[in-house]
Design a protein around this motif. Structure first.
Motif, PDB file in Angstrom:
ATOM      1  N   TRP A  84      -7.775 -19.764  21.045  1.00  0.00           N
ATOM      2  CA  TRP A  84      -7.351 -18.544  20.349  1.00  0.00           C
ATOM      3  C   TRP A  84      -8.313 -17.369  20.533  1.00  0.00           C
ATOM      4  CZ3 TRP A  84      -7.974 -23.286  17.675  1.00  0.00           C
ATOM      5  CH2 TRP A  84      -9.218 -23.486  17.091  1.00  0.00           C
ATOM      6  N   THR A  85      -9.576 -17.638  20.902  1.00  0.00           N
ATOM      7  CA  THR A  85     -10.522 -16.526  21.045  1.00  0.00           C
ATOM      8  C   THR A  85     -10.107 -15.580  22.172  1.00  0.00           C
ATOM      9  OG1 THR A  85     -11.966 -17.851  22.461  1.00  0.00           O
ATOM     10  CG2 THR A  85     -12.444 -17.846  20.102  1.00  0.00           C
ATOM     11  N   SER A  86      -9.289 -16.060  23.105  1.00  0.00           N
ATOM     12  CA  SER A  86      -8.810 -15.186  24.183  1.00  0.00           C
ATOM     13  C   SER A  86      -7.807 -14.157  23.670  1.00  0.00           C
ATOM     14  CB  SER A  86      -8.170 -16.019  25.306  1.00  0.00           C
ATOM     15  OG  SER A  86      -7.001 -16.688  24.831  1.00  0.00           O
ATOM     16  N   LEU A  87      -7.288 -14.385  22.450  1.00  0.00           N
ATOM     17  CA  LEU A  87      -6.334 -13.457  21.849  1.00  0.00           C
ATOM     18  C   LEU A  87      -7.032 -12.408  20.983  1.00  0.00           C
ATOM     19  CD1 LEU A  87      -3.643 -16.093  20.754  1.00  0.00           C
ATOM     20  CD2 LEU A  87      -3.502 -14.543  22.694  1.00  0.00           C
ATOM     21  N   TYR A  88      -8.339 -12.535  20.799  1.00  0.00           N
ATOM     22  CA  TYR A  88      -9.070 -11.586  19.955  1.00  0.00           C
ATOM     23  C   TYR A  88      -9.085 -10.200  20.599  1.00  0.00           C
ATOM     24  CZ  TYR A  88     -11.156 -15.365  17.100  1.00  0.00           C
ATOM     25  OH  TYR A  88     -11.363 -16.434  16.249  1.00  0.00           O
ATOM     26  N   PRO A  89      -8.846  -9.163  19.825  1.00  0.00           N
ATOM     27  CA  PRO A  89      -8.993  -7.797  20.349  1.00  0.00           C
ATOM     28  C   PRO A  89     -10.469  -7.479  20.602  1.00  0.00           C
ATOM     29  CG  PRO A  89      -8.459  -7.757  18.011  1.00  0.00           C
ATOM     30  CD  PRO A  89      -8.359  -9.180  18.440  1.00  0.00           C
ATOM     31  N   PRO A  90     -10.771  -6.419  21.342  1.00  0.00           N
ATOM     32  CA  PRO A  90     -12.162  -6.110  21.715  1.00  0.00           C
ATOM     33  C   PRO A  90     -13.112  -5.937  20.533  1.00  0.00           C
ATOM     34  CG  PRO A  90     -10.629  -4.824  23.033  1.00  0.00           C
ATOM     35  CD  PRO A  90      -9.810  -5.502  21.979  1.00  0.00           C
ATOM     36  N   HIS A  91     -12.600  -5.484  19.374  1.00  0.00           N
ATOM     37  CA  HIS A  91     -13.488  -5.230  18.244  1.00  0.00           C
ATOM     38  C   HIS A  91     -13.841  -6.490  17.455  1.00  0.00           C
ATOM     39  CE1 HIS A  91      -9.364  -4.723  16.542  1.00  0.00           C
ATOM     40  NE2 HIS A  91      -9.882  -5.411  15.539  1.00  0.00           N
ATOM     41  N   VAL A  92     -13.321  -7.662  17.873  1.00  0.00           N
ATOM     42  CA  VAL A  92     -13.599  -8.917  17.173  1.00  0.00           C
ATOM     43  C   VAL A  92     -14.478  -9.806  18.039  1.00  0.00           C
ATOM     44  CG1 VAL A  92     -12.596 -10.995  16.146  1.00  0.00           C
ATOM     45  CG2 VAL A  92     -11.419  -8.803  15.892  1.00  0.00           C
ATOM     46  N   ALA A  93     -15.628 -10.216  17.507  1.00  0.00           N
ATOM     47  CA  ALA A  93     -16.536 -11.112  18.221  1.00  0.00           C
ATOM     48  C   ALA A  93     -16.148 -12.563  17.930  1.00  0.00           C
ATOM     49  CB  ALA A  93     -17.973 -10.865  17.784  1.00  0.00           C
ATOM     50  N   PRO A  94     -16.234 -13.447  18.933  1.00  0.00           N
ATOM     51  CA  PRO A  94     -15.855 -14.856  18.708  1.00  0.00           C
ATOM     52  C   PRO A  94     -16.728 -15.559  17.672  1.00  0.00           C
ATOM     53  CG  PRO A  94     -15.985 -14.345  21.051  1.00  0.00           C
ATOM     54  CD  PRO A  94     -16.577 -13.175  20.321  1.00  0.00           C
ATOM     55  N   SER A  95     -17.961 -15.077  17.471  1.00  0.00           N
ATOM     56  CA  SER A  95     -18.881 -15.732  16.542  1.00  0.00           C
ATOM     57  C   SER A  95     -19.276 -14.793  15.418  1.00  0.00           C
ATOM     58  CB  SER A  95     -20.139 -16.188  17.289  1.00  0.00           C
ATOM     59  OG  SER A  95     -21.118 -16.644  16.381  1.00  0.00           O
ATOM     60  N   LEU A  96     -19.418 -15.362  14.221  1.00  0.00           N
ATOM     61  CA  LEU A  96     -19.885 -14.576  13.084  1.00  0.00           C
ATOM     62  C   LEU A  96     -21.379 -14.276  13.175  1.00  0.00           C
ATOM     63  CD1 LEU A  96     -18.067 -16.372  10.116  1.00  0.00           C
ATOM     64  CD2 LEU A  96     -17.510 -14.146  11.078  1.00  0.00           C
ATOM     65  N   GLU A  97     -22.094 -15.071  13.947  1.00  0.00           N
ATOM     66  CA  GLU A  97     -23.546 -14.933  14.013  1.00  0.00           C
ATOM     67  C   GLU A  97     -23.979 -13.608  14.628  1.00  0.00           C
ATOM     68  OE1 GLU A  97     -25.404 -17.126  12.519  1.00  0.00           O
ATOM     69  OE2 GLU A  97     -23.598 -18.263  12.032  1.00  0.00           O
ATOM     70  N   THR A  98     -23.087 -12.975  15.375  1.00  0.00           N
ATOM     71  CA  THR A  98     -23.464 -11.735  16.054  1.00  0.00           C
ATOM     72  C   THR A  98     -23.085 -10.485  15.268  1.00  0.00           C
ATOM     73  OG1 THR A  98     -21.362 -11.743  17.282  1.00  0.00           O
ATOM     74  CG2 THR A  98     -23.248 -12.834  18.318  1.00  0.00           C
ATOM     75  N   HIS A  99     -22.587 -10.660  14.031  1.00  0.00           N
ATOM     76  CA  HIS A  99     -22.175  -9.489  13.255  1.00  0.00           C
ATOM     77  C   HIS A  99     -23.376  -8.577  13.010  1.00  0.00           C
ATOM     78  CE1 HIS A  99     -20.383  -6.984  10.149  1.00  0.00           C
ATOM     79  NE2 HIS A  99     -19.198  -7.491  10.460  1.00  0.00           N
ATOM     80  N   PRO A 100     -23.229  -7.288  13.276  1.00  0.00           N
ATOM     81  CA  PRO A 100     -24.385  -6.382  13.195  1.00  0.00           C
ATOM     82  C   PRO A 100     -24.942  -6.194  11.790  1.00  0.00           C
ATOM     83  CG  PRO A 100     -22.339  -5.144  13.538  1.00  0.00           C
ATOM     84  CD  PRO A 100     -22.013  -6.595  13.746  1.00  0.00           C
TER      85      PRO A 100
END
Length: 555
Positions: free
Chosen positions: A8-24
């Motif tokens: 499903w991560t291939s369906l994520y739009p550009p503004h969504v990161a696959p991991s929560l760990e990288t949230h700024p």
């Protein structure tokens, strides 16, 4: 767990990161995330209500004063305080104040009767309760096992009155606003809080038995907040309309906690949610995001007042709490120009964890006719398993199980229920679903709602979605009732759009044209309103119980 595939991560739009760990804006606790917002954007609009606006500094000052007020009443780390309010700014202040103390908001439905409230208060043992003035006397009459909690009351407009009169408010002596006034300018004693500490206690609806209190940690709530903020693409300054009740997990976390702590967005209150109050919010505030139950959108469709231009400023429109019928999605888009994106969550997952990516349209499963509820949000793993817990083949129905930092680790005081629901790190949802090769999740129905007609399985949603296609239908619920001949029979309850008409014979005819004969309702009841929880979920159990002794129609 690392072996689980996540297509499903291939369906994520550009503004969504696959991991929560990288949230700024990553923080360990809600209090830390809130402090970062106050530090970085002290003058940014934070709460809007009626024609009033509070910035982050003003909200923080009020939350500090309320926290000190709570401390004077003995509230400390780990204590629970009930919050039983409508969608008003005081609700948000209570959450922020209690988090500052390491205490836990116990969110309580405003429509709970004495019996329901007694069960929950006996289980949760809160030290205090914040409620409306009309509820105070009722609480003192409850037959509780332990001490009666102290009660602070507040009126819907107390805080607005305080702001307009510059601290000259005159609410009742034991009122929330009057009680915090002496502490303005004070700061509560600091408390060390970690991500594992409890941040929210929310009770399940009790539709399948006694209510259970799901303990949501700071990590649980923040994980949902970070995921939803990305999913809806909430940017600082973009208004979030509070239409989901804050006493429900979706309103408390995916709306309020998200907007306040990680979304850095204005949280816009309109009071009791009705079509007219929603329209006031849309017309008088800068609203970019709405997340509400399908009942909210049905109410807008049923009202002649809304115009397409009222929705022109929206960036995202999402619906949670119950699956969205494809026909309702089409009606709303045709009239208002916005596609309703599905989102799915549970009390046990601290609200939204699966959703349709922004800008995409949910596919429909060809066999079941179900509209997909979306794909897992960042950080969540999803599988579909058989009764023995073994993963089924792609596209096969089974129970949906979830794992991730959003999921609760326990029910309060219920070790057996915890062990039954959380097994080997996976939360068993009780929902029948299927997962396709791309990662789309299709929610078929609740296991308990399956109807058995002479050995044939009938999923209520399949029948409901067909009935929803009729233009006269507003809402529909299909249940199974006991039948001497077939074991159970299919029964439909239908409410109609204003000014429309529909006969039971028309309903059975349209279902017969689309589905197998054993799925056709034996009885159709056209009623004014379907029973719902205050969060908008149709209560099939109420319909089953109220019509349990109704004899089947003789054809």
């Amino acid at each position: 767990m690392s072996a689980i595939k996540c297509p499903w991560t291939s369906l994520y739009p550009p503004h969504v990161a696959p991991s929560l760990e990288t949230h700024p804006m990553r923080a360990e606790t809600l209090t830390e995330a809130w402090a970062h917002r106050v530090r970085d954007e002290p003058d940014g609009s934070t709460i809007e209500y009626l024609d009033l606006n509070w910035n982050a500094t003003q909200v923080n000052d009020l939350a500090n004063a309320l926290a000190v007020c709570f401390q004077t009443k003995g509230v400390g780390y780990g204590d629970r305080v009930g919050v039983q309010l409508q969608n008003v700014p005081q609700f948000a202040l209570c959450m922020l104040a209690l988090w500052k103390l390491g205490a836990v908001p116990l969110i309580l439905n405003t429509m709970y009767g004495a019996h329901e409230l007694t069960i929950i208060l006996n289980d949760a043992s809160p030290v205090g309760l914040v409620s409306s003035e009309t509820s105070v006397e009722e609480v003192t009459k409850l037959d509780l096992d332990g001490p009666t909690p102290w009660v602070l009351c507040t009126d819907d407009h107390d805080l607005a009155q305080l702001k307009r009169q510059h601290h000259e408010a005159t609410p009742s002596e034991e009122g929330l606003v009057r009680s915090l006034l002496p502490h303005l300018g004070s700061v509560p004693e600091p408390v060390r809080v970690t991500g594992d500490d409890a941040a929210l206690l929310t009770y399940t609806s009790g539709t399948t038995g006694s209510p259970k209190g799901a303990v949501g940690s700071h990590t649980n709530l923040l994980s949902v907040g970070y995921g939803v903020q990305q999913w809806l693409d909430v940017c600082p300054g973009e208004g979030v309309l509070a239409v989901a009740p804050l006493f429900h997990i979706t309103g408390a976390v995916a709306t309020a906690a998200m907007a306040l702590t990680v979304g850095r967005a204005p949280l816009i209150f309109v009071g009791r949610v009705r079509p007219d109050s929603m329209l006031c919010g849309l017309r008088n505030h800068s609203v970019h995001h709405i997340l509400g139950s399908i009942t909210v959108y049905n109410a807008l469709l049923d009202s002649p007042e809304p115009r397409i231009e009222d929705f022109s400023g929206l960036k995202s429109v999402y619906s949670g709490g119950a699956p969205v019928p494809p026909a309702t999605v089409k009606k709303f888009e045709d009239r208002f120009g916005h596609y309703i994106h599905n989102v799915y969550g549970m009390t046990e997952t601290a609200s939204a964890v699966i959703g349709v990516p922004l800008g995409r349209r949910a596919p429909v499963d060809e066999l079941s006719g179900s509209l997909s509820i979306g794909v897992p949000l960042p950080g969540l793993l999803a599988r579909v398993v058989d009764p023995h817990g073994h993963e089924v083949e792609t596209g096969t129905m089974g129970e949906l199980v979830l794992s991730g930092p959003q999921c609760t680790q326990e029910y309060l005081n219920k070790a057996d229920a915890t062990a039954e629901t959380i097994r080997d790190g996976w939360l068993h949802t009780g929902d029948v679903a299927l997962l396709d090769a791309d990662g789309w999740v299709y929610l078929i129905d609740r296991q308990k709602d399956q109807i058995n007609v002479s050995g044939y399985k009938v999923w209520p949603r399949e029948v409901e979605d067909v009935i929803y296609e009729h233009s006269a239908v507003r809402e529909v619920a299909v249940v199974g009732l006991s039948d001497d001949y077939s074991g159970e029979r299919v029964v439909a309850f239908v409410s109609l759009q204003a000014g429309k008409s529909l006969t039971p014979a028309e309903v059975t005819s349209m279902v017969r044209e689309r589905l197998a004969a054993f799925k056709v309702p034996k009885d159709v009841f056209v009623i004014d309103e379907l029973p719902k929880t205050p969060t908008g979920k149709i209560q099939r159990r109420v319909l089953r119980n109220s019509h349990r002794n109704v004899r089947p129609r003789k054809d």
